[in-house]
Structures are given as C-alpha cells and as structure tokens.
Design an enzyme around this catalytic site. Structure first.
Site, short mmCIF file in Angstrom:
data_model
loop_
_atom_site.label_atom_id
_atom_site.label_comp_id
_atom_site.label_asym_id
_atom_site.label_seq_id
_atom_site.Cartn_x
_atom_site.Cartn_y
_atom_site.Cartn_z
N GLU A 85 -9.94 -28.39 56.61
CA GLU A 85 -8.73 -27.66 56.91
C GLU A 85 -8.60 -26.52 55.91
OE1 GLU A 85 -4.56 -28.87 58.72
OE2 GLU A 85 -6.33 -30.11 58.66
N THR A 87 -6.81 -22.48 54.88
CA THR A 87 -5.49 -21.86 54.82
C THR A 87 -5.03 -21.45 56.22
OG1 THR A 87 -6.39 -20.87 52.83
CG2 THR A 87 -4.20 -20.17 53.48
N LYS A 106 -13.48 -22.17 63.90
CA LYS A 106 -12.22 -22.19 63.18
C LYS A 106 -11.09 -21.85 64.13
CE LYS A 106 -10.34 -20.95 58.79
NZ LYS A 106 -10.70 -20.57 57.45
N ASP A 199 -9.04 -15.73 47.57
CA ASP A 199 -8.91 -17.18 47.38
C ASP A 199 -10.29 -17.81 47.15
OD1 ASP A 199 -7.56 -19.60 47.12
OD2 ASP A 199 -7.61 -20.02 49.28
N LYS A 201 -12.96 -20.13 45.67
CA LYS A 201 -12.95 -21.45 45.04
C LYS A 201 -14.18 -22.19 45.55
CE LYS A 201 -9.70 -22.81 48.63
NZ LYS A 201 -8.31 -23.15 48.93
N PRO A 202 -14.63 -23.25 44.83
CA PRO A 202 -15.85 -23.94 45.25
C PRO A 202 -15.78 -24.44 46.70
CG PRO A 202 -15.25 -24.61 43.04
CD PRO A 202 -14.11 -23.77 43.56
#
Ligand code: INR
Length: 369
Positions: A85, A87, A106, A199, A201-202
């Site tokens: 899931e 953003t 998506k 945004d 991030k790993p």
C-alpha cells in the site's frame, strides 16, 4: 474546498481556471462499456483533442492511447496478489491477459471520484511515461475504468527494505556502493527532467536479485497531490524527511530528495534506520543530536523558518564514524555532504555521481536495462 487547495499546490492555477471555464472538458469522462456511452466518450475525447489551450501534445497522445484501450482490449491486465500500500493507492501483481507479462498494477485513489480523472493528473501521468531510465521503475501503461485510474509499472522482486531484512549479516560494501550509485544516478536523471520524488525511502527503492536498483513512486506527488492523511492506518514515515521541511519550509526542491540519500546509505550499512523518530519534533531532535543543532553560520536563514524555535536545545555535532563505523572515509564524506543543513550547499545528485565513494564503481555495468 479541498480541490482548490490541491490545484494551488500544483501551481497550475491558470490552467485550472481555463479548465473550469471549459467545465466538462477539463475532466476525463470515465470510459464506459455500453456502445452509446462509448460513442459519447469518444466524441468527448475528440472534442478534447481539439482543445489546444488546455492540452499539450503529450496529453493528446495519452488520450489517444486511452481511447484505443476503450475500443480494443478494455481490460488487458488481470489483477493478482496485493504487494503493498503506497501513498496513492494499493499495488498488486498483474499479468497481461494475452502475453502473460508480469507487472505491478497501482490502483490510484482519486480525490473526486465522481467527477472522473482531472486533466492535470493525466498530463502529469503522461510526463511520467516519458521518464525512462534504467534506475527508475518504468510506467508502461495507463488504464482507466469507472472513474478509477490504474498505473501499470515494471515489476521487480522486492523493495530495499525487504532486501536489507532478508540478508543475514551485513550487505557487502560493494553492494551498498552499487545500490547507492544506482540511486543517485536515477535521481540525477529525474532531477535533470525537473521531476522530484519527495518521498524517497527504502520501501520505494526496488531491487532485483541481480543487483539492479530502481526508484519507484517517482513524480506521483506532483501528479496526484499527496493526501493530507494516509489512505489507511499506515503511518507516513518521517525518517527520511529533511530539516527544512520539518522546520516548515513550504517549497520542495531537489535537495529534499538528496537529504534522504544519507540515511538510506547508513541504513544499508547498519541495517537500522538512522533517525527512527515517531513525530516531527522527535525527528528534528534526532537529527540535531547527531549533526548538532543548526545555526545561522552553517545554515543561513534557519532562524527565519516558520517552525524554528529559539528555545531548541543546542546539541554539539558528533562524528558520523560513530554512527556507521563500517563505512570508509569516502562514504562518510558523501553522507556528510547529503546531510548538509543548508539545502543550497547540499550536494546535488549529479555531483554525487562523481564523488570519490563511487570511483571504484564500474559505471558502464549499470547502463543496461
Ligand atoms: C514489490 C513490492 C515486490 N514490487 C512489494 C512493490 C513487495 C515485493 O511495491 C513492487 C513494485 C513493483 C512497485 O514491482 N513495481 C512497482 C511499487 C510501486 C511502483 S509504488 C511500481 O509506486 O512504490 O507503489
């Protein structure tokens, strides 16, 4: 009321005004299955194509491809297991009905579902389709169905977070170096095209077992405008957020993405987040405790930022070596430069590709798709 805010944040007020005057033209009608609706849709689409002040050639070509989908194979992709899931919506594995290709589908949640997909969103999506680079997860297809928008992306085995967790022991320094290089290379490409991530991030860096890294979720922030609240109970992570945003700066610029590179590299080395904060003030203080509380001398203008508080405790800087002892001198220097407080002097993605930490990377080996 929400819609107005969204449009202002997109910085397309002029276009939106035009679109509002044109009323129905601005919003894509959903593609309906019955013949009469299809004819009506096709008519509206044709009308849209004749509307030069609102639509750029790239949007027009996107509209043509959407129209093709409506008449030829309406549902080409079959949805499978849920992957996660994000953003902007849920991600599933999908297989192509005819070719059996595997992709990531998506499902985008739109703010005003009853009004169809806004033209501005379609424009952004069509720009994303052109953002093709070996280190960026490619958007292969767009499908619209009953007011919902589906984006079909390349599929990769796992995200970097899962990869870090699945490795027993530590990632090799050569793997960290290679992933880091691919990350800044993909980022440099997107920044050169004027697209920011916002945004990193790993969880949205996807990796393959062959050691390829690709950035996912690119540009979606501009296309869809992040929801104020997360879609589900999932918490929006603050761990990779730069101090200028935490201190209330309203503008997102490329240095925002570069900040995240430091904590991501440290996490690959140590297997633990560098700043595991649970709220914004905790996040600021975790940064200050390591890098020292910023001052006007290392960050001119910091005390004028909206959420700067003169009562912030003053922490001294500590050595980054104590945070990631396994990392060599070059690696520590790169991290130091991505964590530069002043966004103006923070290293850029392009410059970091030339950093000495990457001098031993076989740069040509990363060129194949
Ligand atoms: C995997 C995901 C594999 N592949 C989670 C995942 C677990 C294991 O989200 C994913 C994606 C993929 C993915 O293969 N292609 C994309 C995610 C995203 C875009 S996004 C494309 O935008 O981050 O949700």
């Amino acid at each position: 009321a929400g819609r107005g805010l969204v449009e202002q944040r997109h910085g397309v007020v002029g276009v939106v005004r035009t679109a509002m005057i044109l009323g129905m033209w601005a919003r894509m009608p959903p593609l309906l299955s019955s013949t009469s609706s299809a004819i009506l849709s096709a008519w509206r689409l044709s009308a849209l194509l004749l509307c030069p002040p609102v639509l750029s050639p790239s949007v027009q070509s996107l509209l043509r491809s959407v129209k093709m989908d409506a008449t030829e194979s309406f549902r080409k992709w079959k949805r499978g297991q849920k992957l996660g899931e994000g953003t902007f919506g849920e991600v599933y594995v999908a297989t192509h009905e005819k070719t059996g290709e595997v992709a990531a589908l998506k499902k985008i949640k739109l703010e005003c579902e009853d009004e169809g997909v806004p033209g501005t969103t379609l424009r952004e999506v069509s720009l994303l389709k052109e953002l093709q680079h070996p280190n960026v997860v490619g958007l292969c297809d767009v499908q619209q169905d009953n007011h919902k928008l589906y984006l079909i992306f390349e599929f990769l085995d796992k995200d970097l977070k899962r990869h870090i967790d699945s490795v027993s022991g530590h990632l090799s320094i050569e793997q960290v170096r290679s992933f880091s290089f691919q990350l800044v290379k993909g980022l440099s490409f997107c920044h050169s095209r004027g697209v920011m991530h916002r945004d990193l991030k790993p969880q949205n860096l996807l990796v393959t077992n062959q050691g390829r890294l690709k950035i996912a979720d690119f540009g979606l922030a501009r296309a869809f405008c992040p929801p104020i609240r997360p879609l589900t109970h999932e918490v929006v992570t603050l761990w990779y957020r730069p101090p200028e945003i935490l201190l209330g700066s309203a503008t997102y610029a490329p240095p925002v993405d570069m900040w995240a590179i430091g904590p991501i590299i440290v996490e690959m080395i140590t297997k633990r987040p560098m700043f595991p904060a649970d709220c914004e003030i905790d996040m600021l203080y975790k940064i200050f405790r390591i890098l020292g509380t910023p001052t006007e001398s290392n960050w001119p203008g910091v005390t004028n930022l909206k959420d700067w508080n003169p009562a912030f405790p003053m922490w001294p800087k500590i050595s980054l070596r104590s945070i990631a002892p396994q990392l060599d001198e070059q690696g520590l220097d790169l991290i130091q430069q991505t964590l530069n407080y002043d966004p103006k002097t923070r290293i850029s993605a392009k410059a970091s590709m030339e950093h000495s930490f990457f001098s031993t990377v076989d740069k040509s080996a990363h060129n194949t798709l």
